[in-house]
Design a protein around this motif. Sequence first.
Motif, PDB file in Angstrom:
ATOM      1  N   TYR A  62       0.828  -1.209   0.000  1.00  0.00           N
ATOM      2  CA  TYR A  62       0.000   0.000   0.000  1.00  0.00           C
ATOM      3  C   TYR A  62       0.860   1.256   0.000  1.00  0.00           C
ATOM      4  N   ILE A  63       1.886   1.272   0.841  1.00  0.00           N
ATOM      5  CA  ILE A  63       2.772   2.437   0.931  1.00  0.00           C
ATOM      6  C   ILE A  63       3.517   2.647  -0.392  1.00  0.00           C
ATOM      7  N   ILE A  64       4.028   1.556  -0.979  1.00  0.00           N
ATOM      8  CA  ILE A  64       4.735   1.651  -2.259  1.00  0.00           C
ATOM      9  C   ILE A  64       3.786   2.160  -3.347  1.00  0.00           C
ATOM     10  N   SER A  65       2.555   1.653  -3.325  1.00  0.00           N
ATOM     11  CA  SER A  65       1.549   2.088  -4.306  1.00  0.00           C
ATOM     12  C   SER A  65       1.276   3.582  -4.202  1.00  0.00           C
ATOM     13  N   LEU A  66       1.074   4.070  -2.974  1.00  0.00           N
ATOM     14  CA  LEU A  66       0.816   5.502  -2.782  1.00  0.00           C
ATOM     15  C   LEU A  66       2.009   6.341  -3.211  1.00  0.00           C
ATOM     16  N   MET A  67       3.199   5.926  -2.815  1.00  0.00           N
ATOM     17  CA  MET A  67       4.407   6.685  -3.177  1.00  0.00           C
ATOM     18  C   MET A  67       4.583   6.750  -4.691  1.00  0.00           C
ATOM     19  N   GLY A  68       4.432   5.603  -5.367  1.00  0.00           N
ATOM     20  CA  GLY A  68       4.633   5.559  -6.813  1.00  0.00           C
ATOM     21  C   GLY A  68       3.614   6.389  -7.566  1.00  0.00           C
ATOM     22  N   ASN A  69       2.355   6.256  -7.196  1.00  0.00           N
ATOM     23  CA  ASN A  69       1.300   6.958  -7.935  1.00  0.00           C
ATOM     24  C   ASN A  69       1.268   8.455  -7.631  1.00  0.00           C
ATOM     25  N   PHE A  70       1.525   8.834  -6.386  1.00  0.00           N
ATOM     26  CA  PHE A  70       1.595  10.259  -6.079  1.00  0.00           C
ATOM     27  C   PHE A  70       2.821  10.899  -6.740  1.00  0.00           C
ATOM     28  N   THR A  71       3.917  10.148  -6.840  1.00  0.00           N
ATOM     29  CA  THR A  71       5.102  10.651  -7.539  1.00  0.00           C
ATOM     30  C   THR A  71       4.781  10.909  -9.007  1.00  0.00           C
ATOM     31  N   HIS A  81       9.474  -0.949 -36.728  1.00  0.00           N
ATOM     32  CA  HIS A  81       8.667  -2.006 -36.110  1.00  0.00           C
ATOM     33  C   HIS A  81       8.861  -1.995 -34.605  1.00  0.00           C
ATOM     34  N   GLN A  82      10.149  -2.063 -34.224  1.00  0.00           N
ATOM     35  CA  GLN A  82      10.499  -2.158 -32.807  1.00  0.00           C
ATOM     36  C   GLN A  82      10.051  -0.923 -32.040  1.00  0.00           C
ATOM     37  N   LYS A  83      10.253   0.235 -32.628  1.00  0.00           N
ATOM     38  CA  LYS A  83       9.872   1.488 -31.969  1.00  0.00           C
ATOM     39  C   LYS A  83       8.364   1.560 -31.748  1.00  0.00           C
ATOM     40  N   ALA A  84       7.592   1.153 -32.751  1.00  0.00           N
ATOM     41  CA  ALA A  84       6.127   1.188 -32.644  1.00  0.00           C
ATOM     42  C   ALA A  84       5.636   0.232 -31.565  1.00  0.00           C
ATOM     43  N   LEU A  85       6.196  -0.976 -31.549  1.00  0.00           N
ATOM     44  CA  LEU A  85       5.761  -1.968 -30.557  1.00  0.00           C
ATOM     45  C   LEU A  85       6.202  -1.590 -29.147  1.00  0.00           C
ATOM     46  N   ASN A  86       7.364  -0.953 -29.030  1.00  0.00           N
ATOM     47  CA  ASN A  86       7.850  -0.536 -27.708  1.00  0.00           C
ATOM     48  C   ASN A  86       6.913   0.464 -27.039  1.00  0.00           C
ATOM     49  N   THR A  87       6.236   1.274 -27.856  1.00  0.00           N
ATOM     50  CA  THR A  87       5.311   2.261 -27.273  1.00  0.00           C
ATOM     51  C   THR A  87       4.092   1.582 -26.632  1.00  0.00           C
ATOM     52  N   CYS A  88       3.862   0.326 -26.997  1.00  0.00           N
ATOM     53  CA  CYS A  88       2.690  -0.405 -26.473  1.00  0.00           C
ATOM     54  C   CYS A  88       3.050  -1.352 -25.328  1.00  0.00           C
ATOM     55  N   THR A  89       4.333  -1.609 -25.115  1.00  0.00           N
ATOM     56  CA  THR A  89       4.748  -2.638 -24.160  1.00  0.00           C
ATOM     57  C   THR A  89       4.214  -2.378 -22.759  1.00  0.00           C
ATOM     58  N   ALA A  90       4.372  -1.153 -22.274  1.00  0.00           N
ATOM     59  CA  ALA A  90       3.934  -0.827 -20.918  1.00  0.00           C
ATOM     60  C   ALA A  90       2.432  -1.031 -20.760  1.00  0.00           C
ATOM     61  N   ILE A 100       6.141   0.193 -13.800  1.00  0.00           N
ATOM     62  CA  ILE A 100       6.226  -0.251 -15.204  1.00  0.00           C
ATOM     63  C   ILE A 100       6.313   0.947 -16.140  1.00  0.00           C
ATOM     64  N   TYR A 101       5.437   1.930 -15.935  1.00  0.00           N
ATOM     65  CA  TYR A 101       5.452   3.099 -16.814  1.00  0.00           C
ATOM     66  C   TYR A 101       6.709   3.939 -16.594  1.00  0.00           C
ATOM     67  N   GLY A 102       7.205   3.977 -15.362  1.00  0.00           N
ATOM     68  CA  GLY A 102       8.434   4.717 -15.090  1.00  0.00           C
ATOM     69  C   GLY A 102       9.630   4.098 -15.783  1.00  0.00           C
ATOM     70  N   VAL A 103       9.657   2.760 -15.855  1.00  0.00           N
ATOM     71  CA  VAL A 103      10.780   2.058 -16.484  1.00  0.00           C
ATOM     72  C   VAL A 103      10.656   2.081 -18.009  1.00  0.00           C
ATOM     73  N   LYS A 104       9.446   1.854 -18.517  1.00  0.00           N
ATOM     74  CA  LYS A 104       9.246   1.691 -19.956  1.00  0.00           C
ATOM     75  C   LYS A 104       9.095   3.010 -20.719  1.00  0.00           C
ATOM     76  N   THR A 105       8.768   4.101 -20.022  1.00  0.00           N
ATOM     77  CA  THR A 105       8.571   5.384 -20.696  1.00  0.00           C
ATOM     78  C   THR A 105       9.752   6.292 -20.392  1.00  0.00           C
ATOM     79  N   LYS A 106      10.655   6.444 -21.367  1.00  0.00           N
ATOM     80  CA  LYS A 106      11.921   7.156 -21.139  1.00  0.00           C
ATOM     81  C   LYS A 106      11.701   8.604 -20.724  1.00  0.00           C
ATOM     82  N   GLU A 107      10.778   9.284 -21.408  1.00  0.00           N
ATOM     83  CA  GLU A 107      10.528  10.693 -21.101  1.00  0.00           C
ATOM     84  C   GLU A 107      10.087  10.865 -19.651  1.00  0.00           C
TER      85      GLU A 107
END
Length: 312
Positions: A37-46, A236-245, A293-300
Amino acid sequence: MATFNLTPSDPSTFILMGISGLEAAHIWISIPFSTFYIISLMGNFTLLFVVGRERTLHKPMYLLLCMLALTDIATPTFVVPKALCIFWSNLKGITVAGCLTQMFFLHTVSVTHSATLVTMAFDRYVAICNPLRYATILSNARIAKLGIVCFIRSVLFILPLPLLMSQQPFCANRIIPHTQCEYIAVEKMVCGDIAVPRIYGFMLMFVIYGFDLTLIALSYGLIIRAVLRISSKKSHQKALNTCTAHICVMLMYYTPSLFSNLTHRFGQGIASHVHIILADLYFLIPPMLNPIIYGVKTKELSDKVGKCICRR
């Protein structure tokens, strides 16, 4: 302290027993509960803080991530505090009104989460299949309107459930072997004819999951078709990578959700504590892992999070 004096026949309350069969381990079980729960709150509020602070992230994709983060904050918040009261203080009582209210909010947030995933699949479809019109089709204002529509849809679908259940006679034994007032658990407390709420519950499950999963499958079918038409392997790879997360988050949500629902309804041979743990993990694990997952997979996004941390 009146909670300790509740009896199973008290007409104004239900008694949530926690994880039946594992009562002796409640204190130990509370450790991963509170940690997740604490990790969830920290990650999502961040995530919400970073997107709100960085104007370059004020884009449809990140607004959808914020919508997902809000549902990921709400979901465990409706479950964990009461569960910890049971685990730590043996405070098991909950009023009938409180139970039905918890049930309404739990399922409303869950359906909103599903609708958000559908919108995110459409976002990826437009970004890959129609990139030149992306800004026109999915503006920030339109995403906000879609978010409101998703929430209204959820309320309209779920509101009949507590209303129907509130009209039913409940059995004298008000003990619910669960940590939360999940619909199926409350349904088992009814002693009268529950044909109408049961049929509505079945219809709701198949309509929501069937409709949402069909739209997601359609979006990804069109994405795959568009990607296969691209000659460059790099593209191909770039397009699919945008969907991975999004695919990872979607699988984490729908797989345990469908499994939990089906085992509750048809898995009579499965031990009750397994049902309860599966339901609890469904409300705990995805909200904790989604921002990671989104923090790791989304570079920006990961770059902006890193900058915000470094500034501190």
